[in-house]
Design a protein around this motif. Structure first.
Motif, short mmCIF file in Angstrom:
data_model
loop_
_atom_site.label_atom_id
_atom_site.label_comp_id
_atom_site.label_asym_id
_atom_site.label_seq_id
_atom_site.Cartn_x
_atom_site.Cartn_y
_atom_site.Cartn_z
N ARG A 109 32.87 42.88 51.16
CA ARG A 109 33.82 42.66 50.61
C ARG A 109 33.26 40.88 50.12
N PHE A 110 32.26 40.22 50.99
CA PHE A 110 31.93 39.13 51.09
C PHE A 110 31.22 39.21 48.52
N ALA A 111 30.41 40.41 48.66
CA ALA A 111 29.88 41.03 47.66
C ALA A 111 30.83 40.59 46.24
N LYS A 112 32.46 41.68 46.58
CA LYS A 112 33.81 41.52 45.63
C LYS A 112 33.85 39.71 45.75
N ASP A 113 34.04 39.11 47.17
CA ASP A 113 34.74 37.66 46.90
C ASP A 113 34.23 37.16 45.63
N ALA A 114 32.36 37.02 45.48
CA ALA A 114 31.17 36.22 44.52
C ALA A 114 31.46 36.93 43.76
N ALA A 115 32.02 38.16 43.18
CA ALA A 115 32.70 38.44 41.90
C ALA A 115 33.98 37.93 41.43
N SER A 116 34.98 37.72 42.31
CA SER A 116 35.96 37.27 42.39
C SER A 116 35.78 35.41 41.88
N VAL A 117 34.87 34.72 42.81
CA VAL A 117 34.10 33.77 42.03
C VAL A 117 34.37 33.54 40.28
N LEU A 118 33.01 34.72 40.07
CA LEU A 118 32.65 34.37 38.33
C LEU A 118 33.77 34.62 37.75
N LYS A 119 34.76 35.59 37.96
CA LYS A 119 35.46 35.87 37.35
C LYS A 119 36.37 34.83 36.88
N MET A 120 36.60 33.73 38.20
CA MET A 120 38.08 32.75 38.32
C MET A 120 37.20 31.75 37.15
N ALA A 121 35.64 31.61 36.94
CA ALA A 121 35.05 30.63 36.03
C ALA A 121 34.82 31.22 34.65
N ASP A 122 35.12 32.73 34.64
CA ASP A 122 34.74 33.00 32.78
C ASP A 122 33.38 33.22 33.25
N GLN A 123 33.01 33.92 33.64
CA GLN A 123 31.30 34.20 34.10
C GLN A 123 30.87 35.51 35.31
N LEU A 124 31.13 36.82 34.23
CA LEU A 124 30.96 37.82 34.85
C LEU A 124 29.81 38.29 35.00
N ASN A 125 28.99 37.68 34.47
CA ASN A 125 27.05 38.11 34.93
C ASN A 125 26.58 36.66 34.09
N PRO A 126 26.18 36.24 35.51
CA PRO A 126 25.84 34.73 35.82
C PRO A 126 24.29 35.18 35.13
N TYR A 127 23.50 34.70 34.80
CA TYR A 127 22.12 33.95 34.29
C TYR A 127 21.51 34.28 35.40
N GLY A 128 21.37 33.80 36.55
CA GLY A 128 20.97 33.46 37.78
C GLY A 128 21.92 33.33 38.96
N ILE A 129 21.03 34.63 40.05
CA ILE A 129 21.61 34.44 41.36
C ILE A 129 19.87 33.95 42.19
N VAL A 130 20.48 32.70 43.22
CA VAL A 130 19.87 31.60 43.99
C VAL A 130 21.21 31.69 45.22
#
Length: 305
Positions: A109-130
């Motif tokens: 669920r948390f990983a899917k939340d992260a994906a939802s956050v990225l989709k909201m920002a129109d950034q499905l494939n971020p350059y980096g994860i920290v």
């Protein structure tokens, strides 16, 4: 809804903070962020925080589960000059006010939340994860289950249960099993642990390190939030991640602070051995809160990205 975190709006974003903390240096560092309330794919509202221009490459910051985004404000400040940094606060905690009964508190669920956050920002494939502390479990789950993707991964002070022989801190040997026990036994056991933590020494609220320590203890305000925190920690012992870690081939940097009393350096070294394209660097004179306090850690992270 989008607004700058200033004045009363800062307090609106961090409604779970006690009033006496609003003028603290660590809380004031939250002025860096813009706050958005967005809806995840299952209809749950999430508090999202971002810094830097969306025109720049995006870095997803995965915080320790249940912890305030303020811990990430200084590293986000460093990165945001060249990158768009985005993070969110997990369900359940730090804001317990909207927690539903039987809320889905799982790594998936948390990983899917992260994906939802990225989709909201129109950034499905971020350059980096920290990712910091127990957040590494969410990041690795997302990467190993095709929920998240990235070109570079930076892990700071990883709190993760790895199936290898290694030294551990006192916290890892005692408290992490206790949280799992509380999660299994329920609210009555959480009430006992809450009382024990409540009886511990109270900091005098002076200095950044003490402020961070107080913020770190926010999940233990009530027996109910203590139980929720135990649930969050128990999901971080999900062994479905371990066997897939070698499948992560992106360049990875593991950062560990030498005097970290929460997570032993052997955990960082063990994770570095499992990630096939990784390097590890030790940082002197910075403990578990080095993610906020260490200029060297911030510079190493910025250089890696």
């Amino acid at each position: 809804m989008t607004f700058d975190l200033e004045g009363s709006e800062l307090r609106e974003a961090y409604t779970y903070l006690p009033p006496e903390t609003h003028n603290w240096k660590v809380v004031q560092s939250g002025h860096l962020f813009k706050h958005l309330v967005m809806t995840a794919d299952d209809g749950r509202d999430l508090d999202v925080f971002e810094a830097g221009s969306r025109e720049n490459p995006t870095i997803l910051a995965v915080n320790a589960v249940g912890m305030t985004s303020l811990f990430l404000s200084e590293i986000a400040k460093k990165l945001s000059s060249k990158f768009h940094v985005i993070t969110w606060e997990t369900r359940g905690l730090p804001d317990a006010s909207e927690t539903e009964p039987h809320e889905n508190l799982s790594l998936e669920r948390f990983a899917k939340d992260a994906a939802s956050v990225l989709k909201m920002a129109d950034q499905l494939n971020p350059y980096g994860i920290v990712t910091y502390c127990s957040g590494v479990n969410v990041a690795l789950y997302g990467l190993t289950h095709n929920i998240l993707s990235t070109e570079r991964l930076c892990v700071i002070s990883p709190s993760i249960e790895l199936p290898v022989d290694r030294d551990e801190t006192e916290y890892q040997r005692t408290m992490l099993p206790i949280w799992q026990d509380v999660a299994a036994k329920g609210l009555s056991q959480a009430t006992l642990i809450h009382r024990l933590l409540e009886a511990a020494d109270t900091p005098d609220h002076e200095g950044v390190m003490t402020q961070l320590d107080v913020l770190d203890k926010l999940p233990f305000k009530t027996p109910e939030t203590t139980y929720t925190y135990a649930l969050l920690q128990s999901i971080c012992r999900n062994d479905s991640v371990f066997e897939r870690i070698p499948d992560i081939e992106v360049p990875s940097l593991i950062l560990h602070c030498c005097d970290d009393e929460v997570i032993h350096g052997d955990t960082a070294k063990s994770l570095a051995l499992m990630l096939i394209n990784s390097s590890i660097q030790q940082i002197e004179n910075a403990g578990h809160f080095g993610v906020y306090t260490s200029a060297e850690l911030h510079s190493l992270t910025n250089s890696f990205f």
